[in-house]
Each structure stands twice: as structure tokens, then as C-alpha cells.
Design a protein around this motif. Structure first.
Motif, PDB file in Angstrom:
ATOM      1  N   VAL A  26     102.730  -6.826 113.659  1.00 18.23           N
ATOM      2  CA  VAL A  26     102.219  -7.035 115.568  1.00 18.23           C
ATOM      3  C   VAL A  26     102.345  -5.412 116.011  1.00 18.23           C
ATOM      4  CG1 VAL A  26     103.071  -9.707 115.893  1.00 18.23           C
ATOM      5  CG2 VAL A  26     104.747  -7.522 116.881  1.00 18.23           C
ATOM      6  N   ASP A  27     102.036  -5.385 117.258  1.00 12.22           N
ATOM      7  CA  ASP A  27     101.648  -3.771 117.754  1.00 12.22           C
ATOM      8  C   ASP A  27     101.871  -4.055 119.640  1.00 12.22           C
ATOM      9  OD1 ASP A  27      99.476  -5.129 119.621  1.00 12.22           O
ATOM     10  OD2 ASP A  27      97.721  -4.896 118.951  1.00 12.22           O
ATOM     11  N   ASP A  28     102.392  -2.610 119.489  1.00 13.10           N
ATOM     12  CA  ASP A  28     102.856  -2.445 121.153  1.00 13.10           C
ATOM     13  C   ASP A  28     102.881  -3.911 121.986  1.00 13.10           C
ATOM     14  OD1 ASP A  28     103.976   0.009 119.284  1.00 13.10           O
ATOM     15  OD2 ASP A  28     102.689   0.796 120.738  1.00 13.10           O
ATOM     16  N   THR A  29     101.022  -4.381 121.831  1.00  9.93           N
ATOM     17  CA  THR A  29     100.951  -5.334 122.811  1.00  9.93           C
ATOM     18  C   THR A  29     101.378  -7.044 122.655  1.00  9.93           C
ATOM     19  OG1 THR A  29      98.587  -5.591 121.975  1.00  9.93           O
ATOM     20  CG2 THR A  29      98.961  -4.007 123.522  1.00  9.93           C
ATOM     21  N   GLY A  30     102.100  -6.520 121.075  1.00  5.32           N
ATOM     22  CA  GLY A  30     102.083  -8.129 120.381  1.00  5.32           C
ATOM     23  C   GLY A  30     101.032  -8.332 120.011  1.00  5.32           C
ATOM     24  N   ARG A  31     100.332  -8.240 119.161  1.00  2.00           N
ATOM     25  CA  ARG A  31      99.130  -8.678 119.065  1.00  2.00           C
ATOM     26  C   ARG A  31      99.167  -8.480 117.371  1.00  2.00           C
ATOM     27  NH1 ARG A  31      97.064  -6.921 123.992  1.00  2.00           N
ATOM     28  NH2 ARG A  31      95.858  -8.784 124.876  1.00  2.00           N
ATOM     29  N   LEU A  32      98.859  -9.118 116.840  1.00  2.00           N
ATOM     30  CA  LEU A  32      98.729  -9.532 115.082  1.00  2.00           C
ATOM     31  C   LEU A  32      97.781  -8.632 114.472  1.00  2.00           C
ATOM     32  CD1 LEU A  32      99.508 -10.579 112.674  1.00  2.00           C
ATOM     33  CD2 LEU A  32      97.330 -12.633 112.718  1.00  2.00           C
ATOM     34  N   VAL A  33      98.110  -7.470 113.917  1.00  2.00           N
ATOM     35  CA  VAL A  33      97.754  -6.329 112.632  1.00  2.00           C
ATOM     36  C   VAL A  33      97.679  -6.388 111.195  1.00  2.00           C
ATOM     37  CG1 VAL A  33      97.589  -4.630 115.656  1.00  2.00           C
ATOM     38  CG2 VAL A  33      99.242  -5.069 113.271  1.00  2.00           C
ATOM     39  N   GLY A  34      98.857  -7.250 111.224  1.00  2.00           N
ATOM     40  CA  GLY A  34      99.122  -6.907 109.386  1.00  2.00           C
ATOM     41  C   GLY A  34      99.594  -8.962 109.031  1.00  2.00           C
ATOM     42  N   LEU A  35      99.672  -8.652 108.513  1.00  2.00           N
ATOM     43  CA  LEU A  35     100.688  -9.615 107.584  1.00  2.00           C
ATOM     44  C   LEU A  35     101.534  -8.986 106.536  1.00  2.00           C
ATOM     45  CD1 LEU A  35     101.685 -12.644 107.964  1.00  2.00           C
ATOM     46  CD2 LEU A  35     100.144 -13.030 105.448  1.00  2.00           C
ATOM     47  N   VAL A  36     102.946  -8.957 105.893  1.00  2.00           N
ATOM     48  CA  VAL A  36     103.563  -8.418 105.539  1.00  2.00           C
ATOM     49  C   VAL A  36     104.090  -9.411 104.159  1.00  2.00           C
ATOM     50  CG1 VAL A  36     105.660  -6.902 106.423  1.00  2.00           C
ATOM     51  CG2 VAL A  36     105.306  -6.953 104.581  1.00  2.00           C
ATOM     52  N   SER A  37     103.939  -9.245 102.665  1.00  2.00           N
ATOM     53  CA  SER A  37     104.315 -10.251 102.014  1.00  2.00           C
ATOM     54  C   SER A  37     105.999  -9.825 101.099  1.00  2.00           C
ATOM     55  CB  SER A  37     103.955 -10.983 101.146  1.00  2.00           C
ATOM     56  OG  SER A  37     103.600 -10.301 100.424  1.00  2.00           O
ATOM     57  N   ARG A  38     106.696 -10.215 100.629  1.00  2.00           N
ATOM     58  CA  ARG A  38     107.670 -10.284  99.844  1.00  2.00           C
ATOM     59  C   ARG A  38     107.347  -9.489  98.499  1.00  2.00           C
ATOM     60  NH1 ARG A  38     111.062 -15.326  97.878  1.00  2.00           N
ATOM     61  NH2 ARG A  38     112.912 -15.898 100.658  1.00  2.00           N
ATOM     62  N   GLY A  39     106.037 -10.031  98.208  1.00  2.00           N
ATOM     63  CA  GLY A  39     104.908  -8.829  96.908  1.00  2.00           C
ATOM     64  C   GLY A  39     104.700  -8.079  97.557  1.00  2.00           C
ATOM     65  N   ASP A  40     104.203  -7.557  98.595  1.00  2.00           N
ATOM     66  CA  ASP A  40     103.703  -5.936  99.047  1.00  2.00           C
ATOM     67  C   ASP A  40     105.393  -4.890  99.545  1.00  2.00           C
ATOM     68  OD1 ASP A  40     101.106  -7.343  99.886  1.00  2.00           O
ATOM     69  OD2 ASP A  40     101.945  -7.749 101.716  1.00  2.00           O
ATOM     70  N   LEU A  41     106.492  -5.916  99.472  1.00  2.00           N
ATOM     71  CA  LEU A  41     107.516  -4.856 100.307  1.00  2.00           C
ATOM     72  C   LEU A  41     108.206  -4.258  98.748  1.00  2.00           C
ATOM     73  CD1 LEU A  41     109.980  -6.150 102.382  1.00  2.00           C
ATOM     74  CD2 LEU A  41     107.764  -5.173 102.955  1.00  2.00           C
ATOM     75  N   LEU A  42     108.042  -4.935  97.434  1.00  2.00           N
ATOM     76  CA  LEU A  42     108.273  -4.996  95.964  1.00  2.00           C
ATOM     77  C   LEU A  42     106.997  -3.717  95.334  1.00  2.00           C
ATOM     78  CD1 LEU A  42     109.137  -8.805  94.883  1.00  2.00           C
ATOM     79  CD2 LEU A  42     110.446  -6.477  95.226  1.00  2.00           C
ATOM     80  N   ARG A  43     105.926  -3.529  96.074  1.00  2.00           N
ATOM     81  CA  ARG A  43     105.064  -2.638  95.510  1.00  2.00           C
ATOM     82  C   ARG A  43     106.003  -1.429  95.496  1.00  2.00           C
ATOM     83  NH1 ARG A  43     100.105  -3.374  99.490  1.00  2.00           N
ATOM     84  NH2 ARG A  43     100.101  -1.339  99.207  1.00  2.00           N
ATOM     85  N   VAL A  44     106.751  -1.217  95.958  1.00  2.00           N
ATOM     86  CA  VAL A  44     107.483   0.644  96.040  1.00  2.00           C
ATOM     87  C   VAL A  44     107.984   0.946  94.758  1.00  2.00           C
ATOM     88  CG1 VAL A  44     107.437   0.405  98.869  1.00  2.00           C
ATOM     89  CG2 VAL A  44     109.413  -0.446  97.389  1.00  2.00           C
ATOM     90  N   PHE A  45     108.510  -0.447  94.020  1.00  2.00           N
ATOM     91  CA  PHE A  45     109.213  -0.354  92.866  1.00  2.00           C
ATOM     92  C   PHE A  45     108.181   0.233  91.689  1.00  2.00           C
ATOM     93  CE2 PHE A  45     111.435  -2.458  95.937  1.00  2.00           C
ATOM     94  CZ  PHE A  45     113.016  -1.746  95.480  1.00  2.00           C
ATOM     95  N   LEU A  46     106.327  -0.069  91.957  1.00  2.00           N
ATOM     96  CA  LEU A  46     105.984   0.383  90.885  1.00  2.00           C
ATOM     97  C   LEU A  46     105.206   1.764  90.770  1.00  2.00           C
ATOM     98  CD1 LEU A  46     103.081  -2.710  91.936  1.00  2.00           C
ATOM     99  CD2 LEU A  46     104.806  -2.791  90.058  1.00  2.00           C
ATOM    100  N   ARG A  47     106.157   2.450  91.657  1.00  2.00           N
ATOM    101  CA  ARG A  47     106.550   4.189  91.351  1.00  2.00           C
ATOM    102  C   ARG A  47     106.493   4.511  90.082  1.00  2.00           C
ATOM    103  NH1 ARG A  47     108.744   7.528  95.593  1.00  2.00           N
ATOM    104  NH2 ARG A  47     106.710   9.409  94.905  1.00  2.00           N
TER     105      ARG A  47
END
Length: 229
Positions: A128-149
């Protein structure tokens, strides 16, 4: 200052969502159509109020009569009469969802998002942004993408950003080897107090799995007695 990928960098920006009044069967269609396992529930201002997952839907389905059960089997089934009837009898997202929604912010680090998921035992976080409105969704798989470097990218960041720019160490003084995200440091630094700092900074680099070292110091400024004394 080291730059790390944030939730805003990794999240899915085009988010499928449903309203409080979305019906059970409509939610099933949404999950199937978009090949997802959960969907945020938003209010009229597009602020997340909960999340409906396949687990929530199956919890309701599990309360349906089984054709193989005998008469009265539902009354004696595990969970019957335990106060969860309201959710199992719900037909809309508002009644089926898990709430309140546990949300993240775009500027959160991967570590902060991962810890929140672990703490609340969830697989995804509405963002959510500063107003609490939905701007995205992050999943476990998204976070694990940093380990693809690549190992090369990790090594370059450690040498250029950690050693040279942050710690002002000559790059030739410390050997940096990276293999499948596992970092091995060798050589020497000017002061012993820099060793734990260097290790911690390397551990914080995106894509690093572990850090091992055999580092010496030109000067012991820690006040510790020399080993073996």
C-alpha cells in the motif's frame, strides 16, 4: 551507501483484487482465470481489508456434506460447533477473507517483508502507498528473486560498494570469492574492528547466501588480548 532492492522493485504492480461483496463462485473464477492462489479484498477506496486464499475457500468447502457420510456426520465432524460457523457459512469475500490484511510498503527491504511474512505466516503481502491504497502485491517468490543475481554481480558490488566506497579499503587487500551466493573473504584489513563490519555488510548484499572469512588485521583496535596469550 549500499543500494538494495526494495518491495517496490520486486512487487507485482498489476494486482487482481475483489470487493467485499464478491461471491464465492466469482472468487474461484478469478483465481482460476489469473492462475493465482489468493486475492486481496479492497473497500470502495481501494484499501485492502483482507485476503481470500484457496485455503479460505477450501475451509468452507470442507464443511459441505460428504455424500459418503452418514446422517448426522456433519454435527460430529472435527471443528463442528467450535465457533467458526460464521466464516464457513459465508458466501462473499467479506465473510470468507482473512482479516485484517497484513500489508507492506514499497520502501520496505526484502528482510523486512520476509520477517513480516514469517511472523504472520502468510505467503504474500498487499503493498500500500501512503494513503493505504493498494499499489502492488509481493509474494515469497518475488522476494527470492534477489537470489537470482549472478556471482559476478555480487562480487563486483562487494568490491566496489562495500570495500572501496563504504569502508575505504584497497580492493587488492581483500580477496573476494563468490560461488552460488556463498561469499568467502581472505586477506587483511587495516583494523580488526573492521572485520565484523565487513562481514555484516557483505551479508546484507542482495543475493548473498552466506559469508565465510579468513581475514587478518594490521592493527588490533578491539582491546582483545592476542590469541594464545
Amino acid at each position: 551507501m549500499l543500494q538494495h532492492r526494495t518491495v517496490g522493485d520486486l512487487m507485482t504492480r498489476s494486482v487482481v483484487r475483489v470487493q467485499r461483496g464478491t461471491l464465492f463462485t466469482e472468487i474461484v473464477h478469478v483465481l482460476q482465470e489469473h492462475d493465482i492462489t489468493a486475492v486481496p479484498v479492497v473497500d470502495a477506496e481501494d484499501r485492502p481489508v483482507g485476503v481470500v486464499s484457496e485455503a479460505d475457500l477450501l475451509a468452507k468447502a470442507s464443511r459441505r456434506p460428504d455424500p459418503h457420510d452418514g446422517p448426522g456426520a456433519r454435527a460430529n465432524a472435527p471443528g463442528a460447533g467450535n465457533g467458526t460457523g460464521a466464516k464457513h457459512e459465508a458466501t462473499t469475500a467479506e465473510g470468507l477473507m482473512t482479516s485484517p490484511a497484513v500489508c507492506a510498503r514499497p520502501d520496505w527491504s526484502v528482510v523486512e517483508a520476509a520477517r513480516t511474512m514469517e511472523e504472520h505466516r502468510v505467503k504474500r503481502l498487499p503493498v500500500v502507498d501512503d494513503t493505504g491504497r493498494l499499489v502492488g502485491l509481493v509474494s515469497r517468490g518475488d522476494l527470492l528473486r534477489v537470489f537470482l543475481r549472478t556471482d559476478r554481480a555480487i562480487r563486483e558490488e562487494i568490491i566496489e560498494d562495500v570495500l572501496v566506497r563504504t569502508l575505504r579499503q584497497p580492493p587488492s587487500a581483500v580477496g573476494v570469492e563468490v560461488n552460488h551466493g556463498q561469499v568467502r573473504l581472505s586477506g587483511s584489513v587495516r583494523r580488526a574492528s573492521l572485520v565484523p563490519v565487513l562481514v555484516q555488510l557483505c551479508q546484507s548484499v542482495d543475493g548473498v547466501v552466506s559469508v565465510d572469512h579468513q581475514l587478518a588485521a594490521e592493527t588490533d583496535d578491539t582491546g582483545d588480548e592476542p590469541s594464545g596469550s
